[in-house]
Design an enzyme around this catalytic site. Structure first.
Site, PDB file in Angstrom:
ATOM      1  N   TYR A 126       0.802  -1.219   0.000  1.00  0.00           N
ATOM      2  CA  TYR A 126       0.000   0.000   0.000  1.00  0.00           C
ATOM      3  C   TYR A 126       0.840   1.277   0.000  1.00  0.00           C
ATOM      4  CZ  TYR A 126      -3.757  -3.184   1.310  1.00  0.00           C
ATOM      5  OH  TYR A 126      -4.653  -4.215   1.329  1.00  0.00           O
TER       6      TYR A 126
ATOM      7  N   HIS B  11      -4.535   6.073  -1.377  1.00  0.00           N
ATOM      8  CA  HIS B  11      -5.129   6.062  -0.042  1.00  0.00           C
ATOM      9  C   HIS B  11      -4.089   6.339   1.041  1.00  0.00           C
ATOM     10  CE1 HIS B  11      -9.157   5.553   1.228  1.00  0.00           C
ATOM     11  NE2 HIS B  11      -9.149   4.308   1.615  1.00  0.00           N
TER      12      HIS B  11
ATOM     13  N   TYR C 272      -5.496  -0.194   9.667  1.00  0.00           N
ATOM     14  CA  TYR C 272      -6.021  -0.077   8.317  1.00  0.00           C
ATOM     15  C   TYR C 272      -7.025   1.069   8.275  1.00  0.00           C
ATOM     16  CZ  TYR C 272      -3.527  -4.280   7.032  1.00  0.00           C
ATOM     17  OH  TYR C 272      -2.531  -5.186   6.803  1.00  0.00           O
TER      18      TYR C 272
ATOM     19  N   ASN D 114     -10.108   1.774   7.351  1.00  0.00           N
ATOM     20  CA  ASN D 114     -11.498   1.758   7.792  1.00  0.00           C
ATOM     21  C   ASN D 114     -11.672   1.725   9.299  1.00  0.00           C
ATOM     22  OD1 ASN D 114     -11.996   1.774   5.081  1.00  0.00           O
ATOM     23  ND2 ASN D 114     -12.829  -0.285   4.982  1.00  0.00           N
TER      24      ASN D 114
ATOM     25  N   ASP E 286      -6.664  11.408   1.963  1.00  0.00           N
ATOM     26  CA  ASP E 286      -6.970  11.547   0.546  1.00  0.00           C
ATOM     27  C   ASP E 286      -8.443  11.923   0.403  1.00  0.00           C
ATOM     28  OD1 ASP E 286      -7.396   8.718   1.509  1.00  0.00           O
ATOM     29  OD2 ASP E 286      -8.413   8.578  -0.425  1.00  0.00           O
TER      30      ASP E 286
ATOM     31  N   ASN F 180     -14.218   6.257   4.589  1.00  0.00           N
ATOM     32  CA  ASN F 180     -14.383   5.315   5.703  1.00  0.00           C
ATOM     33  C   ASN F 180     -13.444   5.575   6.875  1.00  0.00           C
ATOM     34  OD1 ASN F 180     -16.543   3.905   4.568  1.00  0.00           O
ATOM     35  ND2 ASN F 180     -15.173   2.597   3.396  1.00  0.00           N
TER      36      ASN F 180
END
Length: 181
Positions: free
Chosen positions: A14, A19, A61, A63, A86, A107
């Site tokens: 990632y 994100h 993470y 969310n 973002d 989220n």
């Protein structure tokens, strides 16, 4: 005390995704040095401290970002929180500032709002939209030309975030540092 939280997802896969612009900005600030690693399992993230400034990269993470912010907020009780994330609804190359308000469907912001409320400053870095699915797009990597532009944006954002942490005046910072694409 000011808590600056950059949102993103942990893991090598990632690192350069849209994100993760929040993580990228925290990493850029950390390059200045002077920060002590005060991470602890209870904070559910990487936490760094320099004087009255805390830098956080949640490891929950995206969310579930609120879990990490709540843990740090409960322990340190900062009087100012800044969240960097973002934003699909802002064109790539643009950056805006906001206090409170709606999550806009993000989220990570929803998670934070549900656990600590929405009375915090937000630095919204535009990533724009694509005809790709939202998940594929936000978890997609920036291409080389985008990375060149993003590095300039992050440098500008770093100056803005540190000025906001110092002054606490989001209106003045927004007036001085907002970027339009």
């Amino acid at each position: 005390m000011t808590l600056i939280a950059g949102l993103g997802n942990i893991g090598k896969e990632y690192e350069n995704t849209r994100h993760n612009v929040g993580f990228m900005l925290i990493d850029l600030i950390l390059k200045d040095g002077g920060y002590s690693d005060v991470s602890s399992a209870k904070f559910q993230g990487e936490l760094y401290k320099n004087g009255s400034l805390l830098l956080l990269k949640p490891s929950t993470y995206m969310n579930s970002s609120g879990k990490s912010l709540k843990a740090v907020n409960d322990f340190y009780k900062p009087n100012h929180i800044i969240v960097i994330h973002d934003d699909l609804d802002i064109a790539f190359g643009a950056m805006r500032f906001k206090n409170g308000g709606s999550s806009g469907g993000h989220n990570g912001i929803k998670s934070i709002d549900s656990l600590i409320g929405n009375n915090y400053d937000r630095v919204r870095i535009g990533i724009g939209r694509s005809d790709r699915s939202v998940i594929d797009y936000v978890l997609g990597e920036f291409d080389n030309s985008e990375m060149t532009q993003l590095n300039k944006i992050l440098s500008h954002a770093k100056e803005a975030v540190l000025a906001l942490a110092n002054s606490g005046d989001i209106a003045a910072i927004s007036s001085k540092f907002t970027l339009k694409a």
